[in-house]
Design a protein around this motif. Structure first.
Motif, short mmCIF file in Angstrom:
data_model
loop_
_atom_site.label_atom_id
_atom_site.label_comp_id
_atom_site.label_asym_id
_atom_site.label_seq_id
_atom_site.Cartn_x
_atom_site.Cartn_y
_atom_site.Cartn_z
N VAL A 116 54.60 37.28 48.16
CA VAL A 116 53.30 37.82 48.54
C VAL A 116 52.57 38.35 47.31
O VAL A 116 53.15 39.08 46.49
CB VAL A 116 53.45 38.96 49.57
N VAL A 117 51.31 37.97 47.19
CA VAL A 117 50.40 38.54 46.18
C VAL A 117 49.19 39.09 46.92
O VAL A 117 48.60 38.40 47.75
CB VAL A 117 49.95 37.47 45.15
N LEU A 118 48.84 40.34 46.64
CA LEU A 118 47.67 40.98 47.24
C LEU A 118 46.66 41.32 46.16
O LEU A 118 47.03 41.86 45.11
CB LEU A 118 48.07 42.26 47.98
N VAL A 119 45.40 41.03 46.42
CA VAL A 119 44.31 41.44 45.54
C VAL A 119 43.31 42.20 46.40
O VAL A 119 42.74 41.64 47.34
CB VAL A 119 43.62 40.24 44.86
N ALA A 120 43.12 43.48 46.10
CA ALA A 120 42.19 44.32 46.86
C ALA A 120 40.87 44.42 46.10
O ALA A 120 40.86 44.52 44.87
CB ALA A 120 42.78 45.71 47.08
N PHE A 121 39.77 44.41 46.84
CA PHE A 121 38.42 44.44 46.26
C PHE A 121 37.57 45.45 47.02
O PHE A 121 37.56 45.46 48.25
CB PHE A 121 37.79 43.05 46.35
N SER A 122 36.87 46.30 46.28
CA SER A 122 35.98 47.27 46.91
C SER A 122 34.74 47.46 46.06
O SER A 122 34.83 47.59 44.84
CB SER A 122 36.68 48.62 47.09
N ARG A 123 33.59 47.50 46.71
CA ARG A 123 32.36 47.83 45.99
C ARG A 123 31.98 49.30 46.18
O ARG A 123 30.95 49.75 45.67
CB ARG A 123 31.21 46.94 46.45
N PHE A 124 32.81 50.04 46.92
CA PHE A 124 32.49 51.42 47.28
C PHE A 124 33.13 52.45 46.35
O PHE A 124 32.65 53.58 46.26
CB PHE A 124 32.95 51.70 48.71
N GLY A 125 34.23 52.10 45.70
CA GLY A 125 34.93 53.05 44.85
C GLY A 125 36.30 52.52 44.49
O GLY A 125 36.66 51.37 44.80
N ARG A 126 37.08 53.35 43.85
CA ARG A 126 38.40 52.93 43.38
C ARG A 126 39.28 52.48 44.54
O ARG A 126 39.16 52.97 45.66
CB ARG A 126 39.05 54.07 42.62
N VAL A 127 40.18 51.56 44.23
CA VAL A 127 41.06 51.01 45.25
C VAL A 127 42.43 50.73 44.63
O VAL A 127 42.53 50.41 43.45
CB VAL A 127 40.45 49.71 45.86
N GLY A 128 43.47 50.91 45.42
CA GLY A 128 44.83 50.60 44.99
C GLY A 128 45.57 49.95 46.13
O GLY A 128 45.35 50.27 47.30
#
Length: 262
Positions: A116-128
């Motif tokens: 599994v590979v996860l890539v998280a994306f947010s335009r609202f603020g920091r993400v982990g």
């Protein structure tokens, strides 16, 4: 995946989805029909060297896929080729859009384990984001005391049977996700307290990191289609929803998402 190949990202509507929520891309290295060499071709020299230092071929593929998908995702958002995305690293080694000292977003984060590979994306603020392949632990409570605060250790201690290991990994992924979002690394886990119960609500209990407010953050587990691996996400903007899009469910992402509300 290079200049002459399409982005391995769902083409239909992902940017509209990202307009009002955090998006997480789920990919499996064993099923993505792109060679490791093609993945490496869009990475910077520094990124390629980091991948090359990994001993096992499966680790190199996971790392290359995570970095290449990050560049693909960001490139589509910014309107530039993946190789042209201006990435740099913070002093703690976290990859971010340049310049690192004045981040204006969008924000992203990568995690991989098993297939599994996860890539998280947010335009609202920091993400982990964090995903883990659970391993049996001979002395689970001793391990917990090295990374968890007393309230979290008690949650693990109170769990019975197989639930004890599940509780441990729920806590671990939730804590590591916000530590990655904050860029403080594993040494900062003792400044984070999460709820280890099985639910989809905000699991963050307290945060004692200078300049940070717990109320500004949301931490929750992720349900990943087709796998039981524990995973979690942390992001700024407590009222924002989250959607997981599986790359293999549909080559263009239509109908492939799992959404959880605020």
């Amino acid at each position: 995946m290079g200049q002459g190949r399409p982005h391995p990202w769902p083409n239909a509507g992902w940017r509209e989805r990202a307009a009002d929520q955090v998006v997480v891309l789920l990919a499996r290295p064993s099923t993505v029909d792109i060679s490791t060499d093609d993945l490496l071709s869009v990475l910077s020299a520094d990124e390629q060297q980091r991948v090359a230092r990994l001993r096992r071929a499966e680790d190199r593929r996971r790392s290359a896929l995570g970095s290449a998908l990050s560049r693909s995702l960001l490139g589509q958002w910014l309107g530039v080729p993946p190789a042209a995305v201006p990435l740099t690293r913070t002093r703690e080694g976290k990859p971010v859009l340049a310049p690192a000292d004045t981040p204006s977003g969008p924000w992203f984060n990568v995690s991989h384990s098993g297939d599994v590979v996860l890539v998280a994306f947010s335009r609202f603020g920091r993400v982990g984001v964090d995903v883990e392949e659970p391993q049996p632990l001979d002395d689970l409570l001793s391990v917990a005391t090295t990374a968890f605060v007393p309230a979290e250790v008690e949650q693990v201690r109170a769990a019975a049977g197989e639930e004890q290991l599940a509780c441990f990994y729920r806590l671990w992924t939730r804590k590591e996700a916000i530590a990655k979002a904050l860029g403080i690394g594993l040494v900062g886990l003792d400044r984070i307290c999460c709820d280890g119960a099985k639910h989809e609500h905000n699991a963050l209990q307290s945060l004692t990191v200078q300049g940070e407010r717990a109320a500004a953050w949301c931490v929750r587990s992720l349900a990943l289609t087709g796998t039981a691996l524990p995973a979690a996400i942390a992001f700024e903007g407590a009222a924002v929803g989250v959607e997981v899009i599986s790359l293999e469910s549909d080559r263009y992402g239509q109908g492939a998402g799992h959404r959880s509300g605020p």
